[in-house]
Design a protein around this motif. Structure first.
Motif, mmCIF file in Angstrom:
data_model
loop_
_atom_site.group_PDB
_atom_site.id
_atom_site.type_symbol
_atom_site.label_atom_id
_atom_site.label_comp_id
_atom_site.label_asym_id
_atom_site.label_seq_id
_atom_site.Cartn_x
_atom_site.Cartn_y
_atom_site.Cartn_z
ATOM 1 N N LEU A 110 6.262 -6.585 -9.513
ATOM 2 C CA LEU A 110 5.505 -5.596 -8.768
ATOM 3 C C LEU A 110 4.920 -4.566 -9.715
ATOM 4 O O LEU A 110 5.583 -4.130 -10.667
ATOM 5 N N SER A 111 3.669 -4.191 -9.459
ATOM 6 C CA SER A 111 3.053 -3.075 -10.176
ATOM 7 C C SER A 111 2.135 -2.331 -9.231
ATOM 8 O O SER A 111 1.389 -2.956 -8.460
ATOM 9 N N TYR A 112 2.183 -1.024 -9.289
ATOM 10 C CA TYR A 112 1.255 -0.205 -8.506
ATOM 11 C C TYR A 112 0.122 0.340 -9.379
ATOM 12 O O TYR A 112 -0.544 1.309 -9.004
ATOM 13 N N GLU A 113 -0.110 -0.289 -10.524
ATOM 14 C CA GLU A 113 -1.198 0.147 -11.390
ATOM 15 C C GLU A 113 -2.539 -0.478 -10.995
ATOM 16 O O GLU A 113 -3.578 -0.088 -11.513
ATOM 17 N N PHE A 114 -2.541 -1.457 -10.084
ATOM 18 C CA PHE A 114 -3.801 -2.045 -9.633
ATOM 19 C C PHE A 114 -3.889 -2.147 -8.112
ATOM 20 O O PHE A 114 -4.861 -2.660 -7.573
ATOM 21 N N MET A 115 -2.904 -1.627 -7.415
ATOM 22 C CA MET A 115 -2.898 -1.611 -5.948
ATOM 23 C C MET A 115 -1.932 -0.528 -5.511
ATOM 24 O O MET A 115 -1.181 0.021 -6.325
ATOM 25 N N LYS A 116 -1.953 -0.233 -4.214
ATOM 26 C CA LYS A 116 -1.064 0.815 -3.691
ATOM 27 C C LYS A 116 -0.444 0.342 -2.376
ATOM 28 O O LYS A 116 -1.111 -0.353 -1.582
ATOM 29 N N PRO A 117 0.798 0.729 -2.098
ATOM 30 C CA PRO A 117 1.401 0.421 -0.802
ATOM 31 C C PRO A 117 0.818 1.359 0.261
ATOM 32 O O PRO A 117 0.908 2.583 0.127
ATOM 33 N N GLU A 118 0.229 0.805 1.285
ATOM 34 C CA GLU A 118 -0.424 1.647 2.287
ATOM 35 C C GLU A 118 0.560 2.281 3.263
ATOM 36 O O GLU A 118 0.185 3.191 3.996
ATOM 37 N N HIS A 119 1.805 1.800 3.273
ATOM 38 C CA HIS A 119 2.811 2.332 4.211
ATOM 39 C C HIS A 119 4.145 2.462 3.483
ATOM 40 O O HIS A 119 4.555 1.574 2.732
ATOM 41 N N SER A 120 4.838 3.548 3.763
ATOM 42 C CA SER A 120 6.099 3.817 3.066
ATOM 43 C C SER A 120 7.206 2.853 3.467
ATOM 44 O O SER A 120 8.125 2.602 2.681
ATOM 45 N N ASP A 121 7.138 2.287 4.678
ATOM 46 C CA ASP A 121 8.234 1.426 5.114
ATOM 47 C C ASP A 121 8.291 0.110 4.346
ATOM 48 O O ASP A 121 9.274 -0.623 4.416
ATOM 49 N N ILE A 122 7.242 -0.218 3.608
ATOM 50 C CA ILE A 122 7.301 -1.376 2.710
ATOM 51 C C ILE A 122 8.476 -1.219 1.742
ATOM 52 O O ILE A 122 9.174 -2.189 1.420
ATOM 53 N N HIS A 123 8.710 -0.005 1.300
ATOM 54 C CA HIS A 123 9.766 0.231 0.315
ATOM 55 C C HIS A 123 11.156 0.061 0.909
ATOM 56 O O HIS A 123 12.099 -0.331 0.207
ATOM 57 N N TYR A 124 11.303 0.322 2.180
ATOM 58 C CA TYR A 124 12.608 0.108 2.800
ATOM 59 C C TYR A 124 12.937 -1.388 2.831
ATOM 60 O O TYR A 124 14.083 -1.788 2.589
ATOM 61 N N ALA A 125 11.916 -2.215 3.118
ATOM 62 C CA ALA A 125 12.130 -3.659 3.123
ATOM 63 C C ALA A 125 12.408 -4.178 1.716
ATOM 64 O O ALA A 125 13.289 -5.029 1.514
ATOM 65 N N LEU A 126 11.677 -3.676 0.724
ATOM 66 C CA LEU A 126 11.912 -4.098 -0.653
ATOM 67 C C LEU A 126 13.322 -3.703 -1.110
ATOM 68 O O LEU A 126 14.032 -4.491 -1.756
ATOM 69 N N ALA A 127 13.737 -2.490 -0.781
ATOM 70 C CA ALA A 127 15.063 -2.024 -1.181
ATOM 71 C C ALA A 127 16.166 -2.878 -0.546
ATOM 72 O O ALA A 127 17.151 -3.223 -1.202
ATOM 73 N N GLN A 128 15.976 -3.240 0.714
ATOM 74 C CA GLN A 128 16.980 -4.069 1.384
ATOM 75 C C GLN A 128 17.042 -5.451 0.749
ATOM 76 O O GLN A 128 18.128 -6.024 0.576
ATOM 77 N N TRP A 129 15.882 -5.988 0.390
ATOM 78 C CA TRP A 129 15.836 -7.301 -0.266
ATOM 79 C C TRP A 129 16.594 -7.272 -1.591
ATOM 80 O O TRP A 129 17.340 -8.208 -1.910
#
Length: 739
Positions: free
Chosen positions: A455-474
């Motif tokens: 994953l890199s946010y240097e060429f895209m951005k997460p449009e919603h914060s809840d994406i991070h909750y799913a990634l953290a759980q994974w």
């Protein structure tokens, strides 16, 4: 190989009237374009037995009656996509065909055009290429849409990263809106008036290509629309030959790019009920390549697509008329010529083989870790240089790569941050897949098939914060997340959830990048580089810009080493890094393989037989196939595919085979395809034939054939008849039948 057309496994699109010379005998045809000839074209193709769809552009077309005000008394030229210099962005110049801003008014106009097609009885409609160019966003209609959507005055997209990101996000929304309204209204109309369930599909380039070519499209947003039934993945040599950078070298890498493009499109619909067709094109929009070049690159895209077994439906060709009737540079440079007969036969073999790719048994050679590179729709939103005085790169659509390069704009086509994460793994035989980040919040357990994610946010951005909750759980559940980034991207400073209304729980300050919010959910400190255990999983932060992983061999090696170290530290991990220089998969009796250039070995890949080479128009049975780096193969395993009790069965044909009838003294069938074209077919046959003949319009001629004793197969050589079909009769002796 005997298919019901209603399965719609293979099809093509064509704007011309029916003609026997390019009657490919697929399952369905997409009649292209809405004009005064549309109804007749639909009738002609339907009378030939096809399931008929309609395809039309939704971003461009001959809309001059609308633009000039003939439809509603108001001119609409201000709805043309316009660049910062006030120039319209056009698809064609004579007549002027601009790309459109999809306003509400434009949507109503398109709906009325489509209504005529619904009345003509088509079973599905394809709304092609909802495209808004990155360098657009300056027309008066777009300024009005900006004001309505953002409730603020328009800002020039090139004026700042924030303005560019907001402009592109609006562009994606506008096409999502118009497609939802169009599809919903027309489905309701078809059901009310004709009691017919109408289907809608969106043919679209891959997210990777649209980002690289600097185009904005709805992409994964369409998954959320119940009115959209699926996609066509418009991937072909024209998109996949776009140069990229690996280990500091910029060049065409058609197979690798196609592999990633098809991969992200398979990923787009994984876990949904949406249909996906993969597109191939035996030539492309650029008419200046030789037939040998077209063939070489076509075979690369075919092999790349077949390495993704989650999709088994295909558009086998756009515009078969330009393939089988067009003239292109000859291989000897002596001028232009029509398609070489052997290439035409090979194409038809591949096309009909594609109709048989829905196989239950899939075997992938090598036990590799399930590795994904995350990519989001927002990658399309930050493809304009952030400096206000930066030159406008213009529009690139793959048709004039030399001209674009001469203008000095080549670097603007770079998508090196993404390729820097994908190619170092792919080139070492790791089947890395682009993973749709936006789907993480749409589907529970979407990430479950993956053990390692980059994953890199240097060429895209997460449009919603809840994406991070799913990634953290994974990660907590055992996944390994490798984050590559140094927070240097100027788009981190746009107005967004991480710096607008979200504050760090530990410092009560705004996050400077979305990475900081992600790391907080993972329980990591903001500046905590290296490998860290999080629950049952791992997080590895490589604090470099992902472009560095593409710009040199040392950068690629650093990325590969980071993945290796992460795999070694995974708890309860049975996965090992097994570098190899090829990909190989088996789908039922079909073997697909591709040997990589710029990889870990220059040795050939040896595939034992007996196999039939389906890229060979003569369908030779080979006891061994050797593939050098840069070569691909589509093979039929004679042993695995052999029917029980040695019955007559088709191995491959450059025709649609129907009405197969077996008797005590032989068999017969009907072969259908483009008129008078040379064709071949190989059948399993229990006995050696004594004669083979073909009947075309009651005229019987002797047909060439070759018997292969070891495989007990017969190769038939014949021509499609003048009426696109020929009856083939194979006889073996009565003494054989009794035996």
């Amino acid at each position: 190989m005997l298919r019901d057309r209603k399965e719609e496994r293979i099809g093509f699109q064509e704007s011309a009237p029916y003609h026997p010379d390019y009657d490919l005998q697929t399952d369905f045809v997409m009649v292209y374009g809405i004009d005064e000839t549309m109804q007749e074209r639909i009738r002609e193709w339907k009378n030939k037995g096809y399931v008929v769809h309609l395809m039309t552009g939704v971003a461009w077309g001959t809309y001059n009656s609308y633009l000039d005000g003939e439809v509603d008394g108001e001119t609409h030229w201000d709805e043309a996509q316009t660049d910062r210099h006030g120039e319209m962005i056009v698809h064609g110049k004579e007549p002027i065909i601009p790309y459109m801003v999809p306003t509400v008014s434009f949507g109503k106009y398109i709906a009325e055009r489509i209504r005529v097609a619904v009345d003509s009885g088509v079973e599905a409609i394809h709304l092609e290429e909802p495209e808004f160019w990155v360098n657009g966003g300056y027309s008066e209609s777009f300024k009005r849409e900006w004001q309505l959507y953002y409730k603020e005055s328009w800002r020039a997209p090139h004026s700042s990263p924030d303005a560019q990101f907001r402009a592109s996000k609006l562009k994606a929304y506008l096409y999502t809106r118009v497609l939802d309204r169009l599809c919903t209204e027309m489905k309701d109309y078809a059901l009310k008036r004709y009691n017919r369930v109408l289907r809608f599909y969106v043919p679209t380039h891959s997210l990777i290509n649209y980002t690289q070519w600097r185009i904005v499209s709805p992409q994964s947003r369409l998954i959320e629309l119940p009115s959209v039934d699926g996609y066509i993945a418009q991937i072909w040599t024209g998109t996949s030959r776009t140069p990229n950078v690996y280990e500091g070298v910029r060049k065409e890498r058609t197979f690798e790019t196609a592999y990633l493009e098809y991969g992200v499109m398979q990923e787009l619909v994984r876990g949904t009920d949406r249909r996906m067709w993969f597109l191939h094109d035996p030539i492309e929009d650029n008419p200046n390549y030789t037939w040998a070049d077209y063939k070489q690159n076509y075979l690369k895209t075919v092999a790349a697509s077949l390495l993704h077994p989650g999709v088994s439906h295909y558009e086998v060709a756009p515009w078969p008329r330009r393939i089988f009737k067009g003239n292109y540079p000859s291989d000897d440079g002596a001028g232009k010529e029509q398609i070489p007969p052997d290439y035409a036969t090979t194409l038809l073999h591949v096309m009909h083989t594609l109709g048989n790719m829905d196989q239950d048994n899939v075997e992938i050679e090598g036990e590799s870790p399930q590795v994904g590179v995350l990519i989001a729709d927002s990658a399309m939103f930050q493809r304009m240089k952030s400096e206000p005085e930066a030159p406008d790169a213009g529009k690139y659509d793959g048709t004039d790569p030399e001209g674009f390069q001469e203008d000095g704009d080549t670097e603007l086509l770079d998508f090196s941050p993404f390729y820097g994460l994908a190619l170092p793994l792919l080139k070492h035989g790791i089947p890395v897949r682009p993973v749709q980040l936006d789907n993480v919040r749409r589907y529970p357990h979407y990430l479950a098939p993956y053990r390692v994610l980059l994953l890199s946010y240097e060429f895209m951005k997460p449009e919603h914060s809840d994406i991070h909750y799913a990634l953290a759980q994974w990660v907590q559940d055992g996944g390994a997340l490798i984050y590559i980034g140094d927070d240097s991207d100027p788009y981190h400073n746009i107005r967004a959830w991480w710096n607008d209304d979200q504050r760090s729980e530990s410092t009560n300050t705004m996050y400077h990048s979305p990475r900081e919010h992600l790391f907080e959910q993972l329980g990591l400190k903001v500046e905590q580089e290296g490998i860290h255990h999080v629950g049952k999983g791992l997080v590895h932060w490589l604090s470099v810009h992902p472009t560095a992983c593409s710009s040199s061999k040392s950068g690629a090696d650093q990325l590969r080493q980071s993945v290796k170290e992460t795999l070694e530290k995974l708890q309860d991990s049975n996965f090992r890094w097994e570098a190899k220089h090829y990909f190989k998969i088996k789908r039922g009796p079909y073997i697909i393989a591709s040997v990589l250039e710029e990889s870990v070995s220059e040795e050939p890949l040896v595939i034992p037989g007996p196999v039939v080479d389906l890229f060979d128009p003569a369908l030779h049975v080979r006891q061994e196939v050797r593939l050098a780096p840069g070569e691909q193969a589509l093979l039929y395993d004679i042993t695995a595919g052999r029917p029980q009790q040695d019955k007559v069965s088709l191995v491959s044909a450059s025709s649609r085979i129907e009405d197969l009838t077996i008797t005590n003294t032989g068999f017969q069938c009907v072969a259908k395809g483009p008129s008078n074209m040379q064709a071949t077919a190989r059948f399993y046959c229990p006995f050696e034939p004594i004669s083979v003949s073909s009947i075309d319009q009651h005229k019987t001629v002797t047909t060439g054939w070759e018997w292969d004793t070891e495989s007990k197969t017969v190769l038939l050589k014949y021509k499609h008849g003048s009426k696109n079909k020929v009856e083939i009769q194979v006889r073996w002796g009565r003494e054989n039948a009794k035996a």
